[in-house]
Design an enzyme around this catalytic site. Structure first.
Site, PDB file in Angstrom:
ATOM      1  CG  ASP A  31      -2.074   0.960   1.091  1.00  0.00           C
ATOM      2  OD1 ASP A  31      -3.225   0.504   0.956  1.00  0.00           O
ATOM      3  OD2 ASP A  31      -1.818   2.182   1.119  1.00  0.00           O
ATOM      4  CG  ASN A  88     -12.379  -1.081   3.559  1.00  0.00           C
ATOM      5  OD1 ASN A  88     -12.767  -1.612   4.594  1.00  0.00           O
ATOM      6  ND2 ASN A  88     -11.235  -0.423   3.478  1.00  0.00           N
ATOM      7  CB  VAL A  97      -9.022   1.977  -5.083  1.00  0.00           C
ATOM      8  CG1 VAL A  97      -8.641   1.436  -6.459  1.00  0.00           C
ATOM      9  CG2 VAL A  97      -8.051   3.083  -4.659  1.00  0.00           C
ATOM     10  CG  HIS A 101      -8.577  -2.962  -2.574  1.00  0.00           C
ATOM     11  ND1 HIS A 101      -9.493  -2.258  -3.327  1.00  0.00           N
ATOM     12  CD2 HIS A 101      -8.468  -2.303  -1.393  1.00  0.00           C
ATOM     13  CE1 HIS A 101      -9.915  -1.214  -2.634  1.00  0.00           C
ATOM     14  NE2 HIS A 101      -9.318  -1.226  -1.444  1.00  0.00           N
ATOM     15  CG  HIS A 103      -6.927  -3.037   2.960  1.00  0.00           C
ATOM     16  ND1 HIS A 103      -6.188  -1.891   2.845  1.00  0.00           N
ATOM     17  CD2 HIS A 103      -8.112  -2.774   2.360  1.00  0.00           C
ATOM     18  CE1 HIS A 103      -6.890  -0.966   2.208  1.00  0.00           C
ATOM     19  NE2 HIS A 103      -8.069  -1.478   1.899  1.00  0.00           N
TER      20      HIS A 103
HETATM   21  P1  AMP Z   1      -9.752   1.345   0.193  1.00  0.00           P
HETATM   22  O1  AMP Z   1      -9.885   2.604   1.013  1.00  0.00           O
HETATM   23  O2  AMP Z   1     -10.179   0.106   0.895  1.00  0.00           O
HETATM   24  O3  AMP Z   1     -10.396   1.505  -1.169  1.00  0.00           O
HETATM   25  O4  AMP Z   1      -8.193   1.152  -0.035  1.00  0.00           O
HETATM   26  C1  AMP Z   1      -7.499   1.739  -1.097  1.00  0.00           C
HETATM   27  C2  AMP Z   1      -6.049   1.681  -0.727  1.00  0.00           C
HETATM   28  O5  AMP Z   1      -5.294   1.910  -1.895  1.00  0.00           O
HETATM   29  C3  AMP Z   1      -5.617   2.733   0.309  1.00  0.00           C
HETATM   30  O6  AMP Z   1      -5.092   2.081   1.452  1.00  0.00           O
HETATM   31  C4  AMP Z   1      -4.567   3.546  -0.430  1.00  0.00           C
HETATM   32  O7  AMP Z   1      -3.500   3.951   0.395  1.00  0.00           O
HETATM   33  C5  AMP Z   1      -4.121   2.565  -1.510  1.00  0.00           C
HETATM   34  N1  AMP Z   1      -3.558   3.156  -2.710  1.00  0.00           N
HETATM   35  C6  AMP Z   1      -4.029   4.214  -3.410  1.00  0.00           C
HETATM   36  N2  AMP Z   1      -3.252   4.450  -4.482  1.00  0.00           N
HETATM   37  C7  AMP Z   1      -2.269   3.508  -4.457  1.00  0.00           C
HETATM   38  C8  AMP Z   1      -1.155   3.221  -5.291  1.00  0.00           C
HETATM   39  N3  AMP Z   1      -0.879   3.948  -6.400  1.00  0.00           N
HETATM   40  N4  AMP Z   1      -0.335   2.195  -4.970  1.00  0.00           N
HETATM   41  C9  AMP Z   1      -0.598   1.462  -3.860  1.00  0.00           C
HETATM   42  N5  AMP Z   1      -1.636   1.676  -3.026  1.00  0.00           N
HETATM   43  C10 AMP Z   1      -2.466   2.683  -3.334  1.00  0.00           C
END
Ligand code: AMP
Ligand code: ZN
Length: 114
Positions: A31, A88, A97, A101, A103
């Site tokens: 992340d 999430n 995003v 995914h 975590h």
């Molecule tokens: P969520 O809030 O569950 O959608 O998690 C999205 C995650 O993606 C967050 O923890 C961000 O820090 C992570 N994230 C966003 N952009 C990137 C990126 N370019 N590379 C790696 N992680 C990312």
């Protein structure tokens, strides 16, 4: 691949990431804003926007994502101490995003969710 999806771009290597695992169906990368010493995102290579979009045909895929988290936790020696796997979903679930995914968080004491 969805054209406007950040994680599809990571799968395609159009956006750089720190990849820690890859196979035919999954990609795992660190992340960008880690919330714990281990904070890895495990994603399917195919675009699925949210957990709401999963069907029976993705049951094996989701199982593989969980086993990938287990395996990474083992490899980092955080399995016995413990770790957290989180999916999430949508705005109230904290999803930012919109490509499914998982975590993997660990390496420190994680607080309760309540
Ligand atoms: P969520 O809030 O569950 O959608 O998690 C999205 C995650 O993606 C967050 O923890 C961000 O820090 C992570 N994230 C966003 N952009 C990137 C990126 N370019 N590379 C790696 N992680 C990312
Ligand atoms: Zn995507």
């Amino acid at each position: 691949m969805a054209d406007d999806c950040l994680f599809c771009k990571i799968v395609e290597r159009a956006v750089p990431s720190d990849i820690v695992y890859e196979d035919d169906t999954l990609l795992a990368f660190n992340d960008i804003s880690p919330q714990a010493p281990t904070h890895v995102l495990i994603i399917p290579k195919t675009h699925i926007a949210t957990v709401n979009d999963l069907t029976d045909s993705e049951a094996e895929l989701i199982g593989k994502m969980a086993l990938c988290g287990q395996s990474l936790a083992c490899a980092r020696g955080i399995d016995e101490g413990g770790y957290r796997l989180i999916l999430n979903c949508n705005a109230l679930g904290g999803q930012t995003v919109f490509h499914v995914h998982l975590h993997l968080l660990g390496g420190r004491q994680l607080r309760g969710l309540g």
